[in-house]
Motif scaffolding. Sequence first.
Motif, PDB file in Angstrom:
ATOM      1  N   GLU A 370      50.482   6.482 -23.830  1.00 19.40           N
ATOM      2  CA  GLU A 370      50.208   7.440 -22.762  1.00 19.40           C
ATOM      3  C   GLU A 370      51.025   7.058 -21.535  1.00 19.40           C
ATOM      4  O   GLU A 370      51.324   5.876 -21.321  1.00 19.40           O
ATOM      5  CB  GLU A 370      48.717   7.429 -22.389  1.00 19.40           C
ATOM      6  CG  GLU A 370      47.806   8.044 -23.427  1.00 19.40           C
ATOM      7  CD  GLU A 370      46.355   8.109 -22.962  1.00 19.40           C
ATOM      8  OE1 GLU A 370      45.577   8.838 -23.576  1.00 19.40           O
ATOM      9  OE2 GLU A 370      46.026   7.409 -21.964  1.00 19.40           O
ATOM     10  N   LEU A 371      51.363   8.041 -20.729  1.00 24.52           N
ATOM     11  CA  LEU A 371      52.013   7.748 -19.458  1.00 24.52           C
ATOM     12  C   LEU A 371      51.767   8.877 -18.474  1.00 24.52           C
ATOM     13  O   LEU A 371      51.504  10.019 -18.866  1.00 24.52           O
ATOM     14  CB  LEU A 371      53.520   7.517 -19.633  1.00 24.52           C
ATOM     15  CG  LEU A 371      54.417   8.742 -19.856  1.00 24.52           C
ATOM     16  CD1 LEU A 371      55.809   8.453 -19.337  1.00 24.52           C
ATOM     17  CD2 LEU A 371      54.483   9.075 -21.335  1.00 24.52           C
ATOM     18  N   VAL A 384      60.679  13.215 -22.206  1.00 25.00           N
ATOM     19  CA  VAL A 384      59.632  12.725 -23.112  1.00 25.00           C
ATOM     20  C   VAL A 384      59.453  13.701 -24.275  1.00 25.00           C
ATOM     21  O   VAL A 384      59.341  13.302 -25.432  1.00 25.00           O
ATOM     22  CB  VAL A 384      58.302  12.523 -22.361  1.00 25.00           C
ATOM     23  CG1 VAL A 384      57.195  12.134 -23.350  1.00 25.00           C
ATOM     24  CG2 VAL A 384      58.452  11.462 -21.285  1.00 25.00           C
ATOM     25  N   TYR A 385      59.448  14.991 -23.959  1.00 33.02           N
ATOM     26  CA  TYR A 385      59.317  16.006 -25.017  1.00 33.02           C
ATOM     27  C   TYR A 385      60.492  15.952 -25.999  1.00 33.02           C
ATOM     28  O   TYR A 385      60.342  16.259 -27.178  1.00 33.02           O
ATOM     29  CB  TYR A 385      59.217  17.404 -24.396  1.00 33.02           C
ATOM     30  CG  TYR A 385      57.811  17.812 -24.041  1.00 33.02           C
ATOM     31  CD1 TYR A 385      57.012  18.498 -24.944  1.00 33.02           C
ATOM     32  CD2 TYR A 385      57.271  17.493 -22.787  1.00 33.02           C
ATOM     33  CE1 TYR A 385      55.709  18.869 -24.618  1.00 33.02           C
ATOM     34  CE2 TYR A 385      55.973  17.855 -22.451  1.00 33.02           C
ATOM     35  CZ  TYR A 385      55.192  18.547 -23.374  1.00 33.02           C
ATOM     36  OH  TYR A 385      53.911  18.909 -23.066  1.00 33.02           O
ATOM     37  N   VAL A 390      54.695  15.032 -28.373  1.00 34.48           N
ATOM     38  CA  VAL A 390      53.610  15.020 -27.380  1.00 34.48           C
ATOM     39  C   VAL A 390      52.336  15.537 -28.040  1.00 34.48           C
ATOM     40  O   VAL A 390      52.268  16.683 -28.483  1.00 34.48           O
ATOM     41  CB  VAL A 390      53.972  15.864 -26.139  1.00 34.48           C
ATOM     42  CG1 VAL A 390      52.796  15.905 -25.174  1.00 34.48           C
ATOM     43  CG2 VAL A 390      55.208  15.280 -25.459  1.00 34.48           C
ATOM     44  N   LEU A 391      51.335  14.668 -28.125  1.00 33.93           N
ATOM     45  CA  LEU A 391      50.086  15.001 -28.815  1.00 33.93           C
ATOM     46  C   LEU A 391      49.077  15.695 -27.900  1.00 33.93           C
ATOM     47  O   LEU A 391      48.263  16.499 -28.358  1.00 33.93           O
ATOM     48  CB  LEU A 391      49.462  13.725 -29.397  1.00 33.93           C
ATOM     49  CG  LEU A 391      50.360  12.910 -30.339  1.00 33.93           C
ATOM     50  CD1 LEU A 391      49.674  11.603 -30.708  1.00 33.93           C
ATOM     51  CD2 LEU A 391      50.704  13.693 -31.588  1.00 33.93           C
ATOM     52  N   LYS A 403      50.087  12.169 -23.739  1.00 30.91           N
ATOM     53  CA  LYS A 403      49.814  11.300 -24.881  1.00 30.91           C
ATOM     54  C   LYS A 403      50.864  11.631 -25.933  1.00 30.91           C
ATOM     55  O   LYS A 403      51.056  12.802 -26.289  1.00 30.91           O
ATOM     56  CB  LYS A 403      48.405  11.547 -25.436  1.00 30.91           C
ATOM     57  CG  LYS A 403      48.048  10.609 -26.576  1.00 30.91           C
ATOM     58  CD  LYS A 403      46.611  10.844 -27.069  1.00 30.91           C
ATOM     59  CE  LYS A 403      46.280   9.875 -28.202  1.00 30.91           C
ATOM     60  NZ  LYS A 403      44.912  10.094 -28.716  1.00 30.91           N
ATOM     61  N   TYR A 404      51.556  10.614 -26.410  1.00 27.61           N
ATOM     62  CA  TYR A 404      52.716  10.872 -27.267  1.00 27.61           C
ATOM     63  C   TYR A 404      52.749   9.934 -28.475  1.00 27.61           C
ATOM     64  O   TYR A 404      52.050   8.921 -28.526  1.00 27.61           O
ATOM     65  CB  TYR A 404      54.007  10.697 -26.465  1.00 27.61           C
ATOM     66  CG  TYR A 404      54.195   9.283 -25.958  1.00 27.61           C
ATOM     67  CD1 TYR A 404      54.794   8.301 -26.752  1.00 27.61           C
ATOM     68  CD2 TYR A 404      53.737   8.914 -24.693  1.00 27.61           C
ATOM     69  CE1 TYR A 404      54.940   7.007 -26.298  1.00 27.61           C
ATOM     70  CE2 TYR A 404      53.882   7.618 -24.236  1.00 27.61           C
ATOM     71  CZ  TYR A 404      54.483   6.660 -25.047  1.00 27.61           C
ATOM     72  OH  TYR A 404      54.619   5.374 -24.607  1.00 27.61           O
ATOM     73  N   ARG A 405      53.585  10.308 -29.436  1.00 25.62           N
ATOM     74  CA  ARG A 405      53.896   9.435 -30.579  1.00 25.62           C
ATOM     75  C   ARG A 405      55.404   9.475 -30.770  1.00 25.62           C
ATOM     76  O   ARG A 405      56.015  10.549 -30.753  1.00 25.62           O
ATOM     77  CB  ARG A 405      53.197   9.926 -31.847  1.00 25.62           C
ATOM     78  CG  ARG A 405      53.577   9.095 -33.086  1.00 25.62           C
ATOM     79  CD  ARG A 405      52.704   9.397 -34.289  1.00 25.62           C
ATOM     80  NE  ARG A 405      52.703  10.805 -34.598  1.00 25.62           N
ATOM     81  CZ  ARG A 405      51.598  11.513 -34.853  1.00 25.62           C
ATOM     82  NH1 ARG A 405      50.408  10.931 -34.808  1.00 25.62           N
ATOM     83  NH2 ARG A 405      51.667  12.796 -35.145  1.00 25.62           N
ATOM     84  N   THR A 406      56.009   8.299 -30.952  1.00 21.68           N
ATOM     85  CA  THR A 406      57.461   8.250 -31.102  1.00 21.68           C
ATOM     86  C   THR A 406      57.876   6.982 -31.834  1.00 21.68           C
ATOM     87  O   THR A 406      57.042   6.109 -32.125  1.00 21.68           O
ATOM     88  CB  THR A 406      58.151   8.314 -29.720  1.00 21.68           C
ATOM     89  OG1 THR A 406      59.557   8.515 -29.908  1.00 21.68           O
ATOM     90  CG2 THR A 406      57.920   7.036 -28.924  1.00 21.68           C
TER      91      THR A 406
END
Length: 421
Positions: A370-371, A384-385, A390-391, A403-406
């Motif tokens: 998260e950021l 970021v996208y 991006v969840l 909130k993201y996953r990468t």
Amino acid sequence: MIDLKNTPRERAILIALPVGGFTKEQVEEHLDELELLASTAGAETVFKILQDRIKPDPAYFIGKGKAEEIAQLIELNDIQIVIFDNDLNPTQVRNLEKLFNRKILDRSGLILDIFALHAKTREAKTQVELAQLEYMLPRLTRAWTHLSKQYGGIGTKGPGETQIETDRRLIRTRISKLKENLRKIESQQIVKSSARKKLINATLVGYTNAGKSTLLNLLTNASVLAEDKLFATLDSTTRIFNLEKNKQILLSDTVGFIRKLPAHLVASFKSTLNVVSDADVILHVIDASHDYFEDHIKTVDDTLRQLHCDKKLQIKIFNKIDALKEKDIINYISANYPGSYLVSAQRGIGIQKLKSALIDIYEQNFVEGELRISHTQPKKISMVYEIAEVLDTRYEDEFVLLKYRTSKINENHIKKLIQHN
């Protein structure tokens, strides 16, 4: 010499010489594969000849005496084309054409002809034409031109049909133009591949007819052509593979490899083979039911080295285990190829274990986080996208909470964003 049943297709004699340290049994298997290649191109093999010589004859490859013997065989059996499993030099081609008065084709020329037959997209057609012209350039002879115009058929598709009107200068000009076209295609693909970096890229590689397309269809519900033919797939195909809920990877299929694949063909197909270079993991599909599957493994590994992809994470997948004649082969594979997977893409055997392995790779390479980014920095939010999935997005008074996953690599880029926030 093996006399085979003929059909109304173009009648061919296949010839091989045991050079390069191969045993007689291996060369016989190479001839069997050449027969499959010839059949794919539209020929019916009438005779297969294995000539036993210490080294090739510089003028006739198989020696003048043997060549004269085959010339008689050609006349008696109405043969239209003679195909060599080895590559011939221009002098050998010219001498054999003069003696046989028939089309002469070597293995590289036959493979190129099959590629021309199967090329459907603009990219594939461009790549094949470039490879054909580079193959043709040093082989321009009057005899070849005369025969290609007179007989047509195998070995004369694509640029071969108009060779009588071409010369070396025109061919070199066309080669330059095709290379420029491929550079443009490659630059377009770089843009596409950069947009895919949110996901892990897995690429299927393997010897031709190993079952890559069948496996891709099974895993992703794709509709890729999957035939029991050599080089049924030329263009790369990429699909999303859903490992489980909220866990996806990109899975790509590409052209099959084969022994003695012409170097200029590999070079011409660079834009298609970039999916291999871009891969995070290589899924090496092997036909476990083939008697010489270990030779196939070596061929694929050698080609990966040629593409500078031999250091990438690789998973070996032994396919077609339902077609094994001897079940002891399973024990042999398990003992000699630890960490490999035994599957049948046709029947769905062993697929769950393969999925579990890919989930492990996913979890090892992907992270969630998260950021907070200020509303006043829309470019950073956009970045970021671009590099993460991006969840969830929540809006606060002065910040956007993402909130993201990468991938772990992209996670480092995101951390730098936070540091400069």
